[in-house]
Design a protein around this motif. Structure first.
Motif, short mmCIF file in Angstrom:
data_model
loop_
_atom_site.label_atom_id
_atom_site.label_comp_id
_atom_site.label_asym_id
_atom_site.label_seq_id
_atom_site.Cartn_x
_atom_site.Cartn_y
_atom_site.Cartn_z
N ALA A 144 56.67 -36.01 -29.12
CA ALA A 144 56.03 -34.69 -29.12
C ALA A 144 54.53 -34.83 -29.35
CB ALA A 144 56.67 -33.82 -30.19
N VAL A 145 54.16 -35.68 -30.29
CA VAL A 145 52.73 -35.87 -30.60
C VAL A 145 52.01 -36.48 -29.40
CG1 VAL A 145 51.10 -37.14 -32.08
CG2 VAL A 145 53.08 -36.03 -33.09
N ALA A 146 52.67 -37.41 -28.70
CA ALA A 146 52.04 -38.06 -27.54
C ALA A 146 51.72 -37.05 -26.45
CB ALA A 146 52.96 -39.16 -26.99
N VAL A 147 52.52 -36.00 -26.36
CA VAL A 147 52.28 -34.97 -25.33
C VAL A 147 51.25 -33.95 -25.82
CG1 VAL A 147 53.36 -33.09 -24.02
CG2 VAL A 147 54.57 -35.26 -24.31
N VAL A 148 51.39 -33.51 -27.07
CA VAL A 148 50.58 -32.39 -27.56
C VAL A 148 49.17 -32.80 -28.00
CG1 VAL A 148 50.44 -30.64 -29.41
CG2 VAL A 148 52.61 -31.05 -28.25
N PHE A 149 49.06 -33.94 -28.68
CA PHE A 149 47.78 -34.31 -29.30
C PHE A 149 46.60 -34.42 -28.29
CE2 PHE A 149 44.69 -37.24 -31.21
CZ PHE A 149 44.38 -36.52 -32.36
N PRO A 150 46.79 -35.06 -27.12
CA PRO A 150 45.67 -35.12 -26.18
C PRO A 150 45.17 -33.73 -25.74
CG PRO A 150 47.34 -36.70 -25.55
CD PRO A 150 47.93 -35.84 -26.62
N TRP A 151 46.13 -32.79 -25.56
CA TRP A 151 45.72 -31.42 -25.21
C TRP A 151 44.92 -30.79 -26.35
CZ3 TRP A 151 45.64 -29.89 -20.48
CH2 TRP A 151 46.58 -30.34 -19.57
N LEU A 152 45.35 -31.03 -27.59
CA LEU A 152 44.65 -30.49 -28.75
C LEU A 152 43.22 -31.03 -28.80
CD1 LEU A 152 44.91 -28.83 -31.43
CD2 LEU A 152 45.49 -30.98 -32.55
N GLU A 153 43.09 -32.33 -28.53
CA GLU A 153 41.74 -32.94 -28.54
C GLU A 153 40.86 -32.32 -27.46
OE1 GLU A 153 41.29 -37.48 -29.79
OE2 GLU A 153 42.79 -37.22 -28.23
N VAL A 154 41.41 -32.22 -26.25
CA VAL A 154 40.60 -31.68 -25.14
C VAL A 154 40.21 -30.23 -25.40
CG1 VAL A 154 40.70 -30.97 -22.71
CG2 VAL A 154 41.44 -33.24 -23.34
N MET A 155 41.17 -29.42 -25.81
CA MET A 155 40.87 -28.00 -26.02
C MET A 155 39.87 -27.81 -27.17
SD MET A 155 42.41 -26.69 -23.49
CE MET A 155 41.49 -25.21 -23.80
N THR A 156 40.04 -28.60 -28.23
CA THR A 156 39.07 -28.51 -29.34
C THR A 156 37.68 -28.88 -28.83
OG1 THR A 156 40.82 -29.16 -30.87
CG2 THR A 156 38.58 -29.34 -31.69
N GLY A 157 37.61 -29.94 -28.05
CA GLY A 157 36.33 -30.37 -27.49
C GLY A 157 35.71 -29.30 -26.59
N VAL A 158 36.54 -28.69 -25.75
CA VAL A 158 36.03 -27.66 -24.83
C VAL A 158 35.51 -26.45 -25.60
CG1 VAL A 158 36.78 -25.96 -23.09
CG2 VAL A 158 37.41 -28.36 -22.83
N PHE A 159 36.25 -26.04 -26.62
CA PHE A 159 35.81 -24.88 -27.41
C PHE A 159 34.53 -25.21 -28.19
CE2 PHE A 159 40.15 -23.24 -26.73
CZ PHE A 159 39.81 -21.99 -26.26
N ILE A 160 34.40 -26.44 -28.65
CA ILE A 160 33.17 -26.80 -29.38
C ILE A 160 32.00 -26.86 -28.41
CG2 ILE A 160 32.03 -28.73 -30.58
CD1 ILE A 160 34.67 -29.14 -32.09
N LEU A 161 32.22 -27.43 -27.25
CA LEU A 161 31.15 -27.51 -26.25
C LEU A 161 30.68 -26.12 -25.81
CD1 LEU A 161 32.00 -30.30 -23.63
CD2 LEU A 161 29.88 -30.05 -24.92
N SER A 162 31.64 -25.26 -25.51
CA SER A 162 31.27 -23.94 -25.01
C SER A 162 30.82 -23.03 -26.15
CB SER A 162 32.45 -23.30 -24.28
OG SER A 162 33.52 -23.12 -25.18
N GLY A 163 31.25 -23.36 -27.36
CA GLY A 163 30.86 -22.55 -28.51
C GLY A 163 31.65 -21.27 -28.63
N LEU A 164 32.85 -21.27 -28.05
CA LEU A 164 33.73 -20.11 -28.18
C LEU A 164 34.70 -20.39 -29.33
CD1 LEU A 164 34.47 -17.40 -26.73
CD2 LEU A 164 36.15 -18.69 -25.44
N TRP A 165 34.86 -19.44 -30.24
CA TRP A 165 35.65 -19.65 -31.45
C TRP A 165 35.16 -20.91 -32.18
CZ3 TRP A 165 38.14 -15.29 -32.07
CH2 TRP A 165 38.68 -14.62 -30.97
N LEU A 166 33.85 -21.00 -32.30
CA LEU A 166 33.24 -22.24 -32.79
C LEU A 166 33.68 -22.60 -34.21
CD1 LEU A 166 31.30 -24.51 -32.12
CD2 LEU A 166 29.41 -23.07 -32.88
N ARG A 167 33.70 -21.61 -35.08
CA ARG A 167 34.08 -21.88 -36.46
C ARG A 167 35.51 -22.48 -36.53
NH1 ARG A 167 31.61 -19.24 -40.95
NH2 ARG A 167 30.72 -17.69 -39.56
N GLN A 168 36.41 -21.85 -35.78
CA GLN A 168 37.81 -22.30 -35.79
C GLN A 168 37.93 -23.69 -35.16
OE1 GLN A 168 36.66 -19.37 -34.92
NE2 GLN A 168 37.93 -17.71 -35.73
#
Lengths: 207, 148
Positions: free
Chosen positions: B45-69
């Protein structure tokens, strides 16, 4: 036009998930079957018509591959006649002696000694991995198991053995092999000895 | 400066997660298994979910949407990674590469602890300076609209 933060979030997630999913579905080749390539010089161990066909992509300098070799040996002895194993070279660039080890193994194959040399390379990995130059050590190993030294030297200095290793590497890259040891069990990918063992036991109904 | 840090952190996570997503899942599953912390079904489960979590966190930080979260998530990820890698060092697990960037970059375990610690400290700095960090971000854009 004012787009709400929630809508933008959904769009952003959809674009990212969609982009990666499309790549995985249409460009990745993970489901391509791996043919068992029976060669003249015996890089296939076990019965070629065995129900479980394992293709291994390994690097002689990789510690995990040495460990997995023990797993392969155990599986072959536990399930005689039910597993065939074909070796493919995949020396990683960060392992400085791995390519040379594969070249020597190919030349050992030319004299019908591929598997004994393959096994001794893994067993002596701790000894040679820190050496500056490995040619003499590999030659001594080969000669000690009855390989003709002169023929071996001519072979390792020719381009042919290296090109055979490179062919395996190209095949591996096409199959998205990225780390070693990677195994294809009846065409299905597994990385690492533990997952290989689990799959073989699952197929053969022991677990 | 905080905008630059934000972009570097975001890119780092997009690249790290993206490499794992574009590689066969089995490669990352093998990396997780090497740390000997989780039962097999959870590893999958972690092998499937964790890469998506990393990418989405990165995308939100880059775009600055929901930045605090997104920064809080990044703090949680980097702290977890420090624990996971730390236990591998303490238990002297035979890992010559952390596997955190797939096959893209090879880092020894002690090296990756430093990287994770740096990420943690930088994310914390950004979180404490959220106004400066949110410049040129979607959060900044929405904040401006709300003022109008």
């Amino acid at each position: 036009m004012k787009v709400s933060r929630q809508v933008l979030t959904i769009v952003l997630v959809a674009v990212v998930v969609g982009g990666f999913s499309v790549y995985k579905l249409f460009l990745a080749r993970t489901l391509r079957p791996v043919p068992v390539d029976i060669r003249a010089f015996g890089r296939l161990k076990g019965d070629p018509s065995a129900p479980v066909k394992v293709v291994e992509y390994t690097d002689f300098q990789c510690p995990a591959c040495a460990h997995a070799n023990g797993v392969v040996e155990k599986l072959l002895s536990t399930y005689p006649g039910q597993i065939s194993v074909e070796h493919k070279h995949f020396p990683l660039s960060r392992h400085e002696h791995a390519f040379r080890a594969s070249v020597f193994a190919e030349c050992a194959a030319d004299q019908g000694k591929f598997w004994p040399f393959h096994d001794v390379l893994f067993k002596s990995q701790d000894t040679w991995e820190k050496m500056l130059s490995v040619d003499n050590y590999y030659s001594e190993l080969a000669v000690s198991m009855g390989i003709n030294g002169a023929r071996l030297t001519a072979c390792v200095n020719s381009a042919d053995a290296g090109s055979r290793v490179k062919k395996d590497m190209q095949e591996g890259v096409a199959l998205e092999v990225k780390s070693t040891p990677t195994f294809f069990v009846n065409g299905k990918r597994f990385v690492g000895g533990a997952f290989l063992e689990q799959e073989v036991e699952r197929i053969l109904g022991k677990k | 400066m905080f905008v630059v840090i934000r972009c570097v952190l975001g890119l780092l996570f997009v690249i790290s997660g993206g490499e794992k997503l574009l590689s066969p899942t089995e490669n990352f599953l093998y990396v997780i298994d090497s740390y000997q912390m989780l039962p097999r079904p959870l590893e999958q489960a972690v092998a499937v979910v964790f890469p998506w979590l990393e990418v989405m966190t990165g995308v939100f930080i880059l775009s600055g949407l929901w930045l605090r979260q997104a920064l809080a998530t990044l703090l949680l990820i980097s702290a977890s990674l420090m624990v996971i890698v730390g236990q591998a060092i303490v238990r002297k697990l035979p890992l010559d590469n952390c596997g955190c960037f797939g096959e893209l970059i090879h880092l020894p375990l002690r090296g990756v602890i430093l990287v994770d610690l740096s990420v943690f400290v930088l994310a914390l700095l950004c979180l404490f300076n959220i106004r400066k960090t949110a410049r040129f971000s979607l959060d900044g854009f929405y904040a401006g609209q709300e003022k109008v």
